[in-house]
Design a protein around this motif. Structure first.
Motif, short mmCIF file in Angstrom:
data_model
loop_
_atom_site.label_atom_id
_atom_site.label_comp_id
_atom_site.label_asym_id
_atom_site.label_seq_id
_atom_site.Cartn_x
_atom_site.Cartn_y
_atom_site.Cartn_z
N LEU A 181 20.39 -88.95 -14.56
CA LEU A 181 20.69 -90.11 -13.72
C LEU A 181 20.99 -89.70 -12.29
N ASP A 182 20.67 -90.62 -11.36
CA ASP A 182 21.07 -90.38 -9.98
C ASP A 182 22.56 -90.65 -9.84
N THR A 183 23.09 -90.37 -8.67
CA THR A 183 24.55 -90.44 -8.47
C THR A 183 25.11 -91.82 -8.78
N ARG A 184 24.43 -92.87 -8.29
CA ARG A 184 24.95 -94.22 -8.48
C ARG A 184 24.98 -94.60 -9.96
N ASN A 185 23.87 -94.33 -10.67
CA ASN A 185 23.82 -94.65 -12.10
C ASN A 185 24.77 -93.79 -12.91
N ALA A 186 24.92 -92.52 -12.50
CA ALA A 186 25.85 -91.64 -13.20
C ALA A 186 27.28 -92.17 -13.09
N GLN A 210 31.27 -80.43 -13.51
CA GLN A 210 32.73 -80.47 -13.42
C GLN A 210 33.23 -81.87 -13.05
N ALA A 211 32.43 -82.62 -12.28
CA ALA A 211 32.84 -83.98 -11.93
C ALA A 211 32.89 -84.87 -13.16
N VAL A 212 31.94 -84.68 -14.07
CA VAL A 212 31.95 -85.42 -15.33
C VAL A 212 33.13 -84.98 -16.18
N ALA A 213 33.34 -83.68 -16.25
CA ALA A 213 34.44 -83.14 -17.06
C ALA A 213 35.79 -83.67 -16.59
N ALA A 214 35.92 -83.90 -15.29
CA ALA A 214 37.18 -84.35 -14.72
C ALA A 214 37.58 -85.74 -15.19
N CYS A 215 36.63 -86.48 -15.78
CA CYS A 215 36.93 -87.82 -16.28
C CYS A 215 37.75 -87.77 -17.57
N GLY A 216 37.76 -86.63 -18.24
CA GLY A 216 38.47 -86.53 -19.51
C GLY A 216 39.97 -86.34 -19.34
N ASP A 217 40.69 -86.56 -20.45
CA ASP A 217 42.12 -86.30 -20.47
C ASP A 217 42.41 -84.80 -20.40
#
Length: 235
Positions: A181-186, A210-217
């Motif tokens: 996905l592009d940034t907006r859809n991601a 890492q940006a995705v990982a940062a969403c986790g607890d």
């Protein structure tokens, strides 16, 4: 780590789980580790290519069996199950979201979600209603009759997420869910995963981002088959 409610078993519990592929030479893809993921947590798993992330995902998703240790899913000892029982447990308890969507191109969004419930024990009479509810939940009430080729990448991933949650699984297991996905859809998909988590869904995301990982607890890190966990002790 969130507190366990009403003494319910953890969704995922690894007790010395390991997987070694036979040789020669044998390869320790995942070295013995202990992991506890409670109901309602959002946990990220990161690591470089070849680190063991896919092996971990395959064990959690009941696609591979460990060669050592015990894996409990919702308190059920998965190692004690026959193949048909493992398949049934996977269908009922785990919803999968993949990087590549895996949607049938000539089926509508609604049909894709309905077909996803074929093997997870949802009665046939309930599937269409469950599918509509799931698509509304992910913001696609206006796309029920659209085929994947008429949807954006973000919309296709939302259909895939709707398919994964329509059966009301214990665990939403996501493998690089924003990788195509592009940034907006991601960002839109990550917001949706956050909303599902806020509603009580247990979410496990495998990612190199890492940006995705940062969403986790909290985050589990795998490197050279060794599991390490930030923010909680691993036995």
């Amino acid at each position: 780590m969130t507190a366990r409610q009403d003494h319910a078993p953890a969704v995922i519990e690894f007790r010395g789980v390991a997987l070694t592929y036979p040789g020669p030479p044998p390869v320790e893809a995942l070295k013995p580790c202990g992991v506890l993921i409670e109901r309602g947590e959002f946990v990220s798993v990161v690591g470089p290519s070849g680190s063991g992330k896919s092996t971990f995902l395959n064990i959690v998703g009941l696609l591979d069996s460990p060669t050592g240790g015990t894996y409990l899913l919702d308190g059920i000892d998965t190692g004690a199950l026959k193949d048909a029982e493992r398949t049934a447990l996977r269908g009922r308890r785990i919803g999968f979201v993949f990087q590549s969507f895996h949607l049938l191109p000539h089926r509508t969004a609604l049909e894709n979600v309905v077909l996803g419930m074929t093997y997870n024990g949802v009665p046939r009479a309930e599937r269409a209603d469950r599918a509509r509810q799931a698509l509304v939940r992910v913001g696609l009430s206006h796309r029920l009759d659209s085929v994947p080729t008429r949807l954006s990448g973000g919309e296709r991933q939302r259909v895939a997420i709707a398919r994964a949650v329509a059966g009301r699984p214990s665990l939403l297991l996501c493998d690089e869910p924003t990788g195509n996905l592009d940034t907006r859809n991601a960002e839109s998909v990550l917001t949706l995963l956050g909303e599902l988590h806020a509603d009580g869904m247990t979410v496990l995301v495998i990612t190199h981002d890492q940006a995705v990982a940062a969403c986790g607890d909290r985050t589990l890190t795998i490197r050279d088959g060794v599991m390490d966990e930030r923010g909680a002790a691993v036995p």
